[in-house]
Design an enzyme around this catalytic site. Sequence first.
Site, PDB file in Angstrom:
ATOM      1  CD  GLU A   1     -32.297  23.947  63.490  1.00  0.00           C
ATOM      2  OE1 GLU A   1     -31.115  24.256  63.071  1.00  0.00           O
ATOM      3  OE2 GLU A   1     -32.425  23.383  64.693  1.00  0.00           O
TER       4      GLU A   1
ATOM      5  N   GLY B   1     -28.065  46.422  48.318  1.00  0.00           N
ATOM      6  CA  GLY B   1     -27.111  47.416  47.927  1.00  0.00           C
ATOM      7  C   GLY B   1     -25.747  47.099  47.410  1.00  0.00           C
TER       8      GLY B   1
ATOM      9  NE  ARG C   1     -28.045  51.740  49.848  1.00  0.00           N
ATOM     10  CZ  ARG C   1     -27.757  50.506  50.338  1.00  0.00           C
ATOM     11  NH1 ARG C   1     -26.384  50.387  50.149  1.00  0.00           N
ATOM     12  NH2 ARG C   1     -28.327  50.048  51.458  1.00  0.00           N
TER      13      ARG C   1
ATOM     14  CD1 TRP D   1     -38.500  54.285  60.706  1.00  0.00           C
ATOM     15  CD2 TRP D   1     -38.933  55.171  59.088  1.00  0.00           C
ATOM     16  NE1 TRP D   1     -39.829  53.842  60.463  1.00  0.00           N
ATOM     17  CE2 TRP D   1     -40.323  54.614  59.263  1.00  0.00           C
ATOM     18  CE3 TRP D   1     -39.015  56.086  57.791  1.00  0.00           C
ATOM     19  CZ2 TRP D   1     -41.275  54.513  58.633  1.00  0.00           C
ATOM     20  CZ3 TRP D   1     -40.315  56.194  57.167  1.00  0.00           C
ATOM     21  CH2 TRP D   1     -41.365  55.187  57.493  1.00  0.00           C
TER      22      TRP D   1
ATOM     23  CB  SER E   1     -35.408  47.520  60.335  1.00  0.00           C
ATOM     24  OG  SER E   1     -34.257  48.169  60.011  1.00  0.00           O
TER      25      SER E   1
ATOM     26  CG  LEU F   1     -47.846  32.414  51.636  1.00  0.00           C
ATOM     27  CD1 LEU F   1     -47.223  31.532  52.304  1.00  0.00           C
ATOM     28  CD2 LEU F   1     -47.081  32.868  50.511  1.00  0.00           C
TER      29      LEU F   1
ATOM     30  CG  HIS G   1     -33.655  48.750  47.536  1.00  0.00           C
ATOM     31  ND1 HIS G   1     -33.195  47.600  48.379  1.00  0.00           N
ATOM     32  CD2 HIS G   1     -33.285  49.960  48.159  1.00  0.00           C
ATOM     33  CE1 HIS G   1     -32.633  48.287  49.563  1.00  0.00           C
ATOM     34  NE2 HIS G   1     -32.382  49.777  49.275  1.00  0.00           N
TER      35      HIS G   1
ATOM     36  NE  ARG H   1     -30.646  50.995  54.988  1.00  0.00           N
ATOM     37  CZ  ARG H   1     -30.480  50.032  54.451  1.00  0.00           C
ATOM     38  NH1 ARG H   1     -30.718  49.892  52.942  1.00  0.00           N
ATOM     39  NH2 ARG H   1     -29.929  48.900  54.922  1.00  0.00           N
TER      40      ARG H   1
ATOM     41  CG  ASP I   1     -28.441  42.087  54.345  1.00  0.00           C
ATOM     42  OD1 ASP I   1     -28.510  43.252  54.011  1.00  0.00           O
ATOM     43  OD2 ASP I   1     -27.521  41.732  55.345  1.00  0.00           O
ATOM     44  N   GLY I   2     -28.581  42.504  51.156  1.00  0.00           N
ATOM     45  CA  GLY I   2     -27.652  42.674  50.081  1.00  0.00           C
ATOM     46  C   GLY I   2     -28.072  43.321  48.825  1.00  0.00           C
TER      47      GLY I   2
HETATM   48  C1  FPP Z   1     -31.640  45.052  52.637  1.00  0.00           C
HETATM   49  O1  FPP Z   1     -30.728  45.223  51.637  1.00  0.00           O
HETATM   50  C2  FPP Z   1     -32.664  45.248  51.961  1.00  0.00           C
HETATM   51  C3  FPP Z   1     -33.785  46.296  52.382  1.00  0.00           C
HETATM   52  C4  FPP Z   1     -33.386  47.129  53.597  1.00  0.00           C
HETATM   53  C5  FPP Z   1     -34.991  46.440  51.885  1.00  0.00           C
HETATM   54  C6  FPP Z   1     -35.816  45.316  51.211  1.00  0.00           C
HETATM   55  C7  FPP Z   1     -36.724  45.633  50.305  1.00  0.00           C
HETATM   56  C8  FPP Z   1     -36.940  45.018  49.200  1.00  0.00           C
HETATM   57  C9  FPP Z   1     -36.496  43.451  48.856  1.00  0.00           C
HETATM   58  C10 FPP Z   1     -37.996  45.318  48.113  1.00  0.00           C
HETATM   59  C11 FPP Z   1     -39.352  45.753  48.450  1.00  0.00           C
HETATM   60  C12 FPP Z   1     -40.110  44.611  49.298  1.00  0.00           C
HETATM   61  C13 FPP Z   1     -41.271  44.441  49.078  1.00  0.00           C
HETATM   62  C14 FPP Z   1     -41.903  43.234  49.955  1.00  0.00           C
HETATM   63  C15 FPP Z   1     -42.111  44.721  48.105  1.00  0.00           C
HETATM   64  P1  FPP Z   1     -29.295  46.272  52.127  1.00  0.00           P
HETATM   65  O2  FPP Z   1     -30.234  47.700  51.325  1.00  0.00           O
HETATM   66  O3  FPP Z   1     -29.060  46.434  53.385  1.00  0.00           O
HETATM   67  O4  FPP Z   1     -28.262  45.673  51.376  1.00  0.00           O
HETATM   68  P2  FPP Z   1     -26.481  46.045  51.622  1.00  0.00           P
HETATM   69  O5  FPP Z   1     -26.585  45.335  52.932  1.00  0.00           O
HETATM   70  O6  FPP Z   1     -25.860  45.315  50.563  1.00  0.00           O
HETATM   71  O7  FPP Z   1     -26.511  47.547  51.834  1.00  0.00           O
END
Ligand code: FPP
Length: 247
Positions: free
Chosen positions: A208, A24, A34, A70, A66, A132, A38, A72, A21-22
């Site tokens: 945990e 954006g 944004r 969709w 998630s 893995l 990513h 967004r 998360d984070g």
């Molecule tokens: C959450 O941050 C992140 C996502 C919804 C996407 C995660 C995707 C990646 C890390 C890149 C692609 C992944 C792979 C496996 C190649 P947010 O957009 O909700 O951030 P915010 O809360 O700061 O807005």
Amino acid sequence: MNYLENLDKSKLPKHIAIIMDGNGRWAKQKGKNRLYGHKNGTKSVRQVIEGSIEAGIKYLTLYAFSKENWKRPSKEVEGLMNLLISSIESELEELHSNGVKLNIIGDMCRLSDKVQNKVKIAIEKTKNNKTLNLNIALSYSGRWEIVEAVKKIANDTKNGTLSIDKINEELFSDYLETAGMPDPELLIRTSGEQRISNYLLYQLAYAEFYFTPLLWPDFSKEDLYEAIFIYQNRERRFGKISEQIKN
Ligand code: FPP
């Protein structure tokens, strides 16, 4: 402190789940869009895959998209899907040579044919790898997964392949997307948010939780080792009392 050197190899979590998360907020802090966040998030994906291999973790599950995502803006959804395709294209050979077995958990039917095809090729290529097990949660939600499991169980009961007295917690696990895998013992969420956002709701029963204020693109393999170190220094009681665990 060198966390990797100080890990107890006999007490590693078999399975780590991460809510990345984070992205954006990270991009916003830098005055960028944004998708820039990513893109930089993929560097941290690489870091935690490498770090998991180096530490000896067997299962890693990353929440990439998630079912709620969709909703967004379509430009962001499209950008994330393209990023996924380009990441598979650029990383597949290396993942494969490092013994990574790729698996997707989630509602694959909702993904475009292009994404589905890329993913299927990567799964097929890496299916015999053992170092893995990497699960990418894509179009995934925990409640959806549980409801799907219930539907499959109801169907098997109805057609006579499953008798009701065989239904227990272990059998239920085998109807989930993570069938055959150990439950995550450590959940990491970045960006300071402290919730599980419909992630692995059944499987996280005894995990945990580790929350860090770091935004996902700033999360490195050293941060992963620190999280594992902190996990190893917690007492996991599984409903018992402290003295029972120590004895
Ligand atoms: C959450 O941050 C992140 C996502 C919804 C996407 C995660 C995707 C990646 C890390 C890149 C692609 C992944 C792979 C496996 C190649 P947010 O957009 O909700 O951030 P915010 O809360 O700061 O807005």
